[in-house]
Every structure is written in structure tokens, then in C-alpha cells.
Design a protein around this motif. Structure first.
Motif, mmCIF file in Angstrom:
data_model
loop_
_atom_site.group_PDB
_atom_site.id
_atom_site.type_symbol
_atom_site.label_atom_id
_atom_site.label_comp_id
_atom_site.label_asym_id
_atom_site.label_seq_id
_atom_site.Cartn_x
_atom_site.Cartn_y
_atom_site.Cartn_z
ATOM 1 N N THR A 119 0.713 -1.357 -0.023
ATOM 2 C CA THR A 119 -0.319 0.052 -0.110
ATOM 3 C C THR A 119 0.809 1.056 -0.078
ATOM 4 N N LEU A 120 0.464 1.921 -0.578
ATOM 5 C CA LEU A 120 1.586 3.508 -1.343
ATOM 6 C C LEU A 120 0.863 4.640 -2.030
ATOM 7 N N GLU A 121 0.215 5.732 -0.402
ATOM 8 C CA GLU A 121 -0.310 6.572 -0.649
ATOM 9 C C GLU A 121 -1.325 6.214 -1.157
ATOM 10 N N GLN A 122 -2.269 5.426 0.045
ATOM 11 C CA GLN A 122 -3.829 5.172 -0.305
ATOM 12 C C GLN A 122 -3.862 4.104 -1.672
ATOM 13 N N GLN A 123 -2.879 3.706 -2.208
ATOM 14 C CA GLN A 123 -3.483 2.490 -3.501
ATOM 15 C C GLN A 123 -2.915 1.874 -3.098
ATOM 16 N N HIS A 124 -3.904 0.066 -3.498
ATOM 17 C CA HIS A 124 -3.650 -0.408 -3.430
ATOM 18 C C HIS A 124 -2.697 -1.351 -4.313
ATOM 19 N N ILE A 125 -1.302 -2.123 -4.195
ATOM 20 C CA ILE A 125 -1.043 -2.198 -5.346
ATOM 21 C C ILE A 125 0.029 -3.714 -5.113
ATOM 22 N N THR A 126 -0.681 -5.015 -6.240
ATOM 23 C CA THR A 126 -0.173 -5.715 -5.858
ATOM 24 C C THR A 126 0.784 -5.900 -7.029
ATOM 25 N N LEU A 127 2.129 -6.979 -7.077
ATOM 26 C CA LEU A 127 2.897 -7.640 -7.855
ATOM 27 C C LEU A 127 2.359 -8.779 -8.505
ATOM 28 N N ILE A 128 2.364 -8.541 -9.942
ATOM 29 C CA ILE A 128 2.265 -9.947 -10.855
ATOM 30 C C ILE A 128 3.268 -10.253 -11.623
ATOM 31 N N THR A 129 3.446 -11.049 -12.123
ATOM 32 C CA THR A 129 4.861 -11.176 -13.186
ATOM 33 C C THR A 129 4.307 -11.759 -14.069
ATOM 34 N N PRO A 130 4.935 -12.058 -15.310
ATOM 35 C CA PRO A 130 4.708 -12.510 -16.800
ATOM 36 C C PRO A 130 3.965 -13.600 -16.645
ATOM 37 N N GLN A 131 4.836 -14.455 -15.291
ATOM 38 C CA GLN A 131 4.272 -16.171 -16.300
ATOM 39 C C GLN A 131 2.938 -16.150 -15.909
ATOM 40 N N SER A 132 2.427 -15.047 -14.068
ATOM 41 C CA SER A 132 1.242 -15.412 -14.049
ATOM 42 C C SER A 132 -0.066 -14.899 -15.381
ATOM 43 N N PRO A 133 -1.069 -16.109 -14.702
ATOM 44 C CA PRO A 133 -2.156 -15.340 -15.925
ATOM 45 C C PRO A 133 -2.613 -13.757 -16.635
ATOM 46 N N MET A 134 -2.392 -13.340 -14.779
ATOM 47 C CA MET A 134 -3.152 -11.732 -15.135
ATOM 48 C C MET A 134 -1.296 -11.076 -15.846
ATOM 49 N N GLY A 135 -0.234 -11.703 -15.916
ATOM 50 C CA GLY A 135 0.881 -10.956 -16.299
ATOM 51 C C GLY A 135 0.548 -11.289 -17.925
ATOM 52 N N GLU A 136 0.489 -12.800 -18.079
ATOM 53 C CA GLU A 136 0.295 -13.113 -19.247
ATOM 54 C C GLU A 136 -0.422 -12.335 -19.823
ATOM 55 N N ALA A 137 -1.614 -12.064 -19.829
ATOM 56 C CA ALA A 137 -2.838 -11.191 -20.317
ATOM 57 C C ALA A 137 -2.539 -9.631 -20.273
ATOM 58 N N LEU A 138 -1.679 -9.048 -19.099
ATOM 59 C CA LEU A 138 -1.455 -7.348 -19.829
ATOM 60 C C LEU A 138 0.194 -7.452 -20.466
ATOM 61 N N ILE A 139 0.564 -8.703 -20.705
ATOM 62 C CA ILE A 139 2.090 -8.217 -21.357
ATOM 63 C C ILE A 139 1.921 -7.904 -22.771
ATOM 64 N N GLY A 140 2.022 -6.164 -22.647
ATOM 65 C CA GLY A 140 2.284 -5.885 -24.121
ATOM 66 C C GLY A 140 0.828 -5.214 -24.816
ATOM 67 N N LYS A 141 0.406 -5.163 -23.706
ATOM 68 C CA LYS A 141 -1.044 -4.764 -23.988
ATOM 69 C C LYS A 141 -1.321 -2.676 -23.855
ATOM 70 N N GLU A 142 -1.948 -1.945 -24.451
ATOM 71 C CA GLU A 142 -1.695 -0.597 -24.516
ATOM 72 C C GLU A 142 -2.940 0.160 -22.829
ATOM 73 N N GLU A 143 -2.991 0.837 -23.195
ATOM 74 C CA GLU A 143 -4.447 1.683 -22.384
ATOM 75 C C GLU A 143 -5.227 1.786 -22.783
ATOM 76 N N GLY A 144 -6.257 1.157 -22.527
ATOM 77 C CA GLY A 144 -7.616 1.500 -23.292
ATOM 78 C C GLY A 144 -7.922 0.044 -24.034
ATOM 79 N N GLU A 145 -6.572 -0.611 -24.018
ATOM 80 C CA GLU A 145 -7.387 -2.082 -24.684
ATOM 81 C C GLU A 145 -8.161 -3.228 -23.605
ATOM 82 N N ASP A 146 -8.898 -3.483 -24.710
ATOM 83 C CA ASP A 146 -9.208 -4.552 -23.785
ATOM 84 C C ASP A 146 -8.456 -6.157 -23.556
#
Length: 164
Positions: A119-146
Motif C-alpha cells: 500500500t502506497l499513498e492510499q493505493q493498493h498495489i499487487t505485484l504480478i509477473t509475466p508468467q501469471s495469468p494476469m501478467g500474460e493477459a497484460l504484457i504488451g497491451k496498451e492503455e484502453g485495450e481490452d
């Protein structure tokens, strides 16, 4: 905007705290495994064996934590994570999904220590790696992308609302 340098410092501090706890647990497990009272009295007495496995697991955890600390210290010294806006999600990016904005929740795409929460500046942050399902889904994506994220037979759809 979240200060990435401060975030990485908090990650290192959290990992150092985890390392101290894991070191203590490994010492206790090793002591239990080598204690005279742990000697098997029957063929079904497995206390020493179980303590040995626990000590081995804790030792592996210590190695992983030390490796993560080294990786994040290296990120600090080579801080090319400057507060520049990245156009594509990659290691070192902070990402917020539309569904997480009301919760003030972010994801930090990290090289290791996936699952760690800060938790930093009232923001909750979770670390994810590119190997995780979430990381795989996000890596290489752009803002606004589904994105589509598969979690245990369930598909979740969202989109990237903030990326830097």
C-alpha cells in the motif's frame, strides 16, 4: 501518480522482512529436524522427516527471496523506470484496470515476487509477473485495450484504464 522508486523501496523492505521471518523459520525447522527428541521411535514416527522437508522448503524460500531482493535493488540502481509514460505494458509498469479504479487498486508488472501486496499513498498495489495469468493477459497491451484473463475455468474481461 505513484512514485515507482518509492514503490520499489517498499517492495525491498517487505522482502527483507519476509527474509527475516523465513530465516527464523528455517532455523527452527532445522533445529526440530536435528533434535534428539525427533529421532524416530517406530517406523511410523515421521516427525524428523517432516521437519527436514520443512527446513528444505524454508531454505528454498530464502534463496527465492534473496534473489528477488537482488533483482529489485538492481531495478533501483538502473532506474529506467523513470516516471516516463510507457505506451505498452511491460516489466516496471503500473497498470490499473477499469474494474479496479473505484478500489484504488493497481498492478505492478514485476520480474519476481508475484502476489506481494503493497500500500502506497492510499493505493493498493499487487505485484504480478509475466508468467501469471494476469501478467500474460497484460504484457504488451496498451492503455484502453481490452483484456481477457482466465482464472480457474472462469474468463474475466476488463480493460486497461491507466498505464505508466
Amino acid at each position: 501518480m505513484i512514485n515507482k522508486k518509492h514503490l520499489i523501496e517498499l517492495i525491498i523492505n517487505s522482502l527483507q522482512h519476509d527474509l527475516a521471518k523465513a530465516t527464523m523459520a528455517a532455523k527452527e525447522a532445522h533445529a526440530a529436524a536435528t533434535n534428539d527428541q525427533s529421532v524416530a521411535e517406530t517406523q511410523y514416527d515421521t516427525l524428523a522427516i517432516e521437519a527436514g522437508y520443512l527446513a528444505e522448503g524454508q531454505s528454498r524460500r530464502i534463496i527465492e527471496i534473496k534473489s528477488s531482493i537482488k533483482i529489485f535493488k538492481n531495478m533501483l540502481t538502473t532506474l529506467t523506470l523513470s516516471e516516463s509514460n510507457s505506451m505498452v505494458a511491460n516489466i516496471g509498469c503500473l497498470i490499473q484496470l477499469a474494474g479496479d479504479e473505484p478500489l484504488a487498486h493497481w498492478f505492478f508488472l514485476a520480474p519476481s515476487a508475484g502476489g506481494l501486496r503493497i500500500t502506497l499513498e492510499q493505493q493498493h498495489i499487487t505485484l504480478i509477473t509475466p508468467q501469471s495469468p494476469m501478467g500474460e493477459a497484460l504484457i504488451g497491451k496498451e492503455e484502453g485495450e481490452d483484456i481477457d484473463i482466465g482464472f480457474s475455468r472462469k474468463l474475466t474481461q476488463d480493460y486497461i484504464i491507466n498505464l505508466y
